[in-house]
Design a protein around this motif. Structure first.
Motif, mmCIF file in Angstrom:
data_model
loop_
_atom_site.group_PDB
_atom_site.id
_atom_site.type_symbol
_atom_site.label_atom_id
_atom_site.label_comp_id
_atom_site.label_asym_id
_atom_site.label_seq_id
_atom_site.Cartn_x
_atom_site.Cartn_y
_atom_site.Cartn_z
ATOM 1 N N ASP A 127 -5.305 -8.989 7.921
ATOM 2 C CA ASP A 127 -4.630 -10.233 8.333
ATOM 3 C C ASP A 127 -3.817 -10.052 9.610
ATOM 4 N N GLU A 175 0.377 0.662 9.833
ATOM 5 C CA GLU A 175 -1.082 0.769 9.984
ATOM 6 C C GLU A 175 -1.663 -0.337 10.871
ATOM 7 N N GLY A 196 0.432 12.059 -1.119
ATOM 8 C CA GLY A 196 0.693 13.420 -0.660
ATOM 9 C C GLY A 196 2.050 13.668 -0.050
ATOM 10 N N HIS A 217 0.806 -1.210 0.000
ATOM 11 C CA HIS A 217 0.000 0.000 0.000
ATOM 12 C C HIS A 217 0.842 1.264 0.000
ATOM 13 N N THR A 218 1.975 1.161 0.685
ATOM 14 C CA THR A 218 2.820 2.342 0.818
ATOM 15 C C THR A 218 3.122 2.965 -0.546
ATOM 16 N N SER A 244 0.947 8.870 8.405
ATOM 17 C CA SER A 244 1.139 7.414 8.329
ATOM 18 C C SER A 244 2.534 7.093 7.811
ATOM 19 N N LEU A 245 2.963 7.793 6.772
ATOM 20 C CA LEU A 245 4.293 7.486 6.232
ATOM 21 C C LEU A 245 5.365 7.770 7.280
ATOM 22 N N TYR A 283 -5.658 -5.508 1.766
ATOM 23 C CA TYR A 283 -6.017 -4.986 3.085
ATOM 24 C C TYR A 283 -7.183 -5.742 3.719
HETATM 25 P P1 FAD Z 1 1.496 -1.571 3.579
HETATM 26 O O1 FAD Z 1 2.323 -0.624 2.840
HETATM 27 O O2 FAD Z 1 0.110 -1.737 3.128
HETATM 28 O O3 FAD Z 1 2.117 -2.987 3.498
HETATM 29 C C1 FAD Z 1 1.422 -4.119 3.961
HETATM 30 C C2 FAD Z 1 2.209 -5.324 3.545
HETATM 31 O O4 FAD Z 1 1.727 -6.462 4.238
HETATM 32 C C3 FAD Z 1 2.119 -5.665 2.067
HETATM 33 O O5 FAD Z 1 3.396 -6.035 1.622
HETATM 34 C C4 FAD Z 1 1.182 -6.871 2.041
HETATM 35 O O6 FAD Z 1 1.398 -7.713 0.947
HETATM 36 C C5 FAD Z 1 1.587 -7.536 3.340
HETATM 37 N N1 FAD Z 1 0.629 -8.470 3.914
HETATM 38 C C6 FAD Z 1 -0.624 -8.223 4.364
HETATM 39 N N2 FAD Z 1 -1.151 -9.355 4.865
HETATM 40 C C7 FAD Z 1 -0.205 -10.320 4.737
HETATM 41 C C8 FAD Z 1 -0.158 -11.699 5.065
HETATM 42 N N3 FAD Z 1 -1.187 -12.329 5.614
HETATM 43 N N4 FAD Z 1 0.960 -12.400 4.775
HETATM 44 C C9 FAD Z 1 2.013 -11.785 4.198
HETATM 45 N N5 FAD Z 1 2.024 -10.481 3.868
HETATM 46 C C10 FAD Z 1 0.931 -9.762 4.143
HETATM 47 N N6 FAD Z 1 -0.275 8.071 4.146
HETATM 48 C C11 FAD Z 1 0.526 9.170 4.300
HETATM 49 O O7 FAD Z 1 1.122 9.361 5.352
HETATM 50 N N7 FAD Z 1 0.699 10.031 3.261
HETATM 51 C C12 FAD Z 1 0.079 9.867 2.071
HETATM 52 O O8 FAD Z 1 0.286 10.660 1.172
HETATM 53 C C13 FAD Z 1 -0.787 8.737 1.895
HETATM 54 N N8 FAD Z 1 -1.434 8.522 0.716
HETATM 55 C C14 FAD Z 1 -2.176 7.379 0.565
HETATM 56 C C15 FAD Z 1 -2.782 7.116 -0.666
HETATM 57 C C16 FAD Z 1 -3.528 5.954 -0.843
HETATM 58 C C17 FAD Z 1 -4.174 5.688 -2.177
HETATM 59 C C18 FAD Z 1 -3.679 5.035 0.219
HETATM 60 C C19 FAD Z 1 -4.490 3.781 0.052
HETATM 61 C C20 FAD Z 1 -3.074 5.291 1.430
HETATM 62 C C21 FAD Z 1 -2.332 6.458 1.618
HETATM 63 N N9 FAD Z 1 -1.719 6.727 2.839
HETATM 64 C C22 FAD Z 1 -0.918 7.831 2.983
HETATM 65 C C23 FAD Z 1 -1.755 5.745 3.914
HETATM 66 C C24 FAD Z 1 -0.481 4.928 3.873
HETATM 67 O O9 FAD Z 1 -0.082 4.726 2.545
HETATM 68 C C25 FAD Z 1 -0.638 3.569 4.531
HETATM 69 O O10 FAD Z 1 -1.265 3.726 5.769
HETATM 70 C C26 FAD Z 1 0.734 2.977 4.745
HETATM 71 O O11 FAD Z 1 1.429 2.907 3.529
HETATM 72 C C27 FAD Z 1 0.663 1.613 5.380
HETATM 73 O O12 FAD Z 1 1.975 1.098 5.381
HETATM 74 P P2 FAD Z 1 2.315 -0.268 6.059
HETATM 75 O O13 FAD Z 1 3.771 -0.471 5.899
HETATM 76 O O14 FAD Z 1 1.719 -0.299 7.417
HETATM 77 O O15 FAD Z 1 1.496 -1.320 5.171
#
Ligand code: FAD
Length: 631
Positions: free
Chosen positions: A228, A413, A52, A46-47, A428-429, A225
């Motif tokens: 999990d 997240e 923004g 998702h990242t 979030s980033l 999403y």
């Molecule tokens: P993610 O980046 O979602 O990574 C999750 C990982 O877990 C993935 O690799 C996935 O494959 C893996 N995974 C999930 N379940 C399993 C499983 N059961 N087994 C193995 N792997 C699994 N936030 C900001 O701060 N600034 C922004 O500009 C911004 N823009 C955004 C734009 C959009 C369109 C979206 C949807 C979100 C945005 N956000 C923004 C929010 C932010 O991007 C996310 O909250 C953040 O990237 C989440 O990062 P993460 O590392 O927690 O998870």
């Protein structure tokens, strides 16, 4: 059962988004052998979709910005329900994490004098989001991956093996965490392509699996999403907090139906875009809540002056925190002042020259042209709320990111607490960089402290495998269910009954529906075999989505107030007594139990950063009287 593929690591990171990659880098730099497991392709988390920017008080565009102001904004945005220690660490450490990205090879947009440029976003007092056009997440992931590759090259020089200390297992889904005597011992999963099972033995696991948006019908989130990590943590004995708080981003696409929910970045408003209803009125002036009245302009002239002279004018109300803007749009549509396809108008075309729009918002320009045949340099967009982010997640110890289960860590997240009842854009980033690093450090030092490695029992492996295969055997029991049908009904119920505006009786209805769906999901049946079988993958994910939805609904029913990402039509106001309480979800039988726990009191020097008048909006008189002299 055929032999299961086995791997042994010190730390297994589940998830390859920003949180997972940053955790993996840190654990590897602490000398640990690390596996990164992700269910999508490496690089497609998702990242990568983040547009923004990253919020960090570097003060490059306005030198008055500093970590204290960022801390204040974050607590205000979360309506004082945030874990204040997390908010403090986040605000203090975010600038270092952004600068560090440049040492990994990231290149942010620049100010005229060559510093990292920062843009305005909702709820942030000063321009604070470091960005790369509207493709910041792509640069963030690219540079973290580059750092991982460079660590692997270093390992190759040392040992002749690129994967000696970091290996990526892509398109591999983890379905269960395994324990030994109450502590983490590893994780069980399957390769999505072949369906073959795989076992990771490790004393420490970092959950970095992102959010839960796929339980809702209209969402900006992609297929991954499915909650999990939230569900894995619950089933392993960890607790979740703040699950009632789900962020509905005010601006998702509303037309055409096939793209409904896709995000329209807040940068559009940060860069001057305004919201209008069908009568052409900039309606956000009608929705400035009491708690923010002194900070937001109440007329168009002042709001417009703010873009060039932010020191002498108040901010435009389009830049209120997301929960406020989403509710306002919802009300306009309900009042019959919406756009033709059930949203409102977001206009940047009359606010910036076409060339400037294409330069600052290239992805938005492309997205609307390709998907909706709308040229945003010449006409307004139609937008409406979309399920975007979950504030709730695994309850963690702020400094180490460790959950209640020894050896289980969570960041990004999937972790709860940092954002309270509502996350500010950009936070979030920065959260995933700050706490991804801390989780990697926490996991490494936990492993260092162990006297013996845990072991995994064969019976636990067998039952994990048996459970994963259950959808192939469901037909044996009689009645069968199509996983896609169950999923569609789940999404519709969550959207309609536990969505942006909630009512007690509707949430109760949702809980009844969830009970039925839980039973039906047990009968979810798929045909064929385990080789790339999306129906089977969904049948497995359903269990997680339903469990997590139950957390959201049960906590939403208990919280009889409206705050941030939880709006109760039947309890419209904020209640200071609820500010002192968090709701904690734990597994109870085959469902979820919710209990309340006190919100830790904010450290005195942090409370002193706020003015008494502001605190009075959130705190009771008795609480304020108990606090020593406030400015
Ligand atoms: P993610 O980046 O979602 O990574 C999750 C990982 O877990 C993935 O690799 C996935 O494959 C893996 N995974 C999930 N379940 C399993 C499983 N059961 N087994 C193995 N792997 C699994 N936030 C900001 O701060 N600034 C922004 O500009 C911004 N823009 C955004 C734009 C959009 C369109 C979206 C949807 C979100 C945005 N956000 C923004 C929010 C932010 O991007 C996310 O909250 C953040 O990237 C989440 O990062 P993460 O590392 O927690 O998870």
């Amino acid at each position: 059962m055929s032999e299961i593929e086995r791997h042994a690591y010190d730390v297994v990171v589940i998830g390859a988004g920003g949180a997972g990659l940053r955790a993996a880098i840190e654990a590897r730099e602490q000398g640990k052998r690390v596996a990164i497991v992700c269910k999508s392709l490496f690089g497609k988390a998702h990242t990568v979709m983040a547009e923004g920017g990253i919020a960090a008080a570097m003060g490059n565009v306005n030198s008055r910005d500093n970590w204290q102001v960022h801390f204040r904004d974050t607590m205000r945005g979360g309506k004082f329900l945030n874990n204040w220690r997390m908010a403090e660490l986040h605000a203090r450490e975010a600038p270092d994490r952004v600068w560090e990205l440049e040492t990994y090879g990231a290149l942010f947009d620049r100010t005229k004098d060559g510093r990292i440029s920062q843009r305005n976003f909702g709820g942030h007092e000063y321009p604070r989001l470091a960005h790369v056009g509207d493709r910041t997440g792509l640069e963030l992931i690219r540079s973290l991956q580059q750092q991982i590759v460079s660590l692997q090259q270093q390992d190759f020089r040392d040992s002749g093996d690129y994967e000696a200390r970091i290996r990526v297992f892509a398109e591999c889904t983890v379905t269960e965490l395994l324990k030994d005597d109450g502590a983490i011992a590893g994780a069980f999963g399957y390769w999505r392509e072949t369906g073959r099972f795989v076992l990771f033995e490790a004393p420490a696991v970092v959950l970095a699996t992102g959010g839960i948006g796929k339980s809702f019908k209209v969402t900006s989130n992609s297929w991954e999403y499915t909650g999990d990590g939230h569900a894995l943590a619950l089933r392993a004995g960890a607790s979740l907090i703040n699950m009632e708080f789900v962020q509905f981003h005010p601006t998702g696409m509303v037309w055409p139906p096939s793209v409904k929910g896709i995000l329209v970045t807040e940068s559009v408003r940060g860069d001057g875009g305004v919201l209008r209803n069908s009568e052409g009125r900039r309606f956000m002036f009608d929705y400035i809540p009491e708690v923010f009245k002194d900070k937001y302009a109440d007329n168009e002239a002042e709001a417009d002056r703010w873009y060039t002279d932010p020191d002498s004018n108040r901010r435009p109300p389009e830049l209120l925190p997301r929960d406020e803007v989403a509710r306002a749009i919802n009300s306009e549509v309900k009042a019959g002042r919406g756009s033709p396809h059930g949203g409102v108008f977001l206009d940047v075309s009359t606010r910036l020259p076409a060339e400037e729009i294409r330069r600052r918002l290239p992805s938005m320009h492309h997205q609307f042209k390709e998907l909706a045949d709308v040229d945003i340099t010449a006409e307004p967009m139609e937008v409406g709320p979309t399920c975007h982010y979950v504030m709730g997640g695994v309850e963690v110890e702020p400094d180490t990111a460790q959950s209640r289960v020894p050896g289980l860590f969570a960041a990004g997240e999937v972790a709860g607490g940092m954002h309270g009842s509502n996350r500010l854009g950009g936070n979030s980033l920065s959260d995933l960089l700050v706490f991804g690093r801390r989780a990697g450090l926490g996991a490494a030092s936990y492993v260092d402290g162990l006297s013996a490695r845990p072991s995994i029992s064969q019976s636990d492996v067998d039952s994990a495998a048996q459970w994963a295969q259950a959808p192939f055997n469901a037909a044996d029991g009689g009645e069968v269910e199509n996983p896609y049908t169950v999923h569609t009904e789940l999404q519709q119920s969550m959207n309609d009954l536990v969505g942006i505006i909630r009512k007690g009786p509707e949430i109760e209805q949702a809980l009844e529906k969830l009970e039925q769906l839980k039973t039906r999901a047990r009968n979810a049946s798929v045909e064929g075999h385990r080789q790339f079988n999306p129906g089977w993958h969904l049948a497995i994910d359903l269990r997680n989505m339903i469990l997590v939805s139950e957390c959201v609904a049960k906590a939403a029913l208990l919280r009889t107030e409206s705050r941030g990402g939880h709006t109760r039509d039947d309890y419209p106001g904020m209640d200071p007594l609820w500010r002192k309480q968090l709701l904690r979800c734990e597994v109870d039988g085959d469902g979820v139990g919710v209990t309340s726990l006190p919100q830790p009191e904010m450290r005195s020097d942090l409370l002193d950063l706020f003015e008494r008048e502001e605190l009075q909006k959130y705190y009771t008189d008795a609480e304020l009287a108990a606090h020593r002299e406030l400015p």
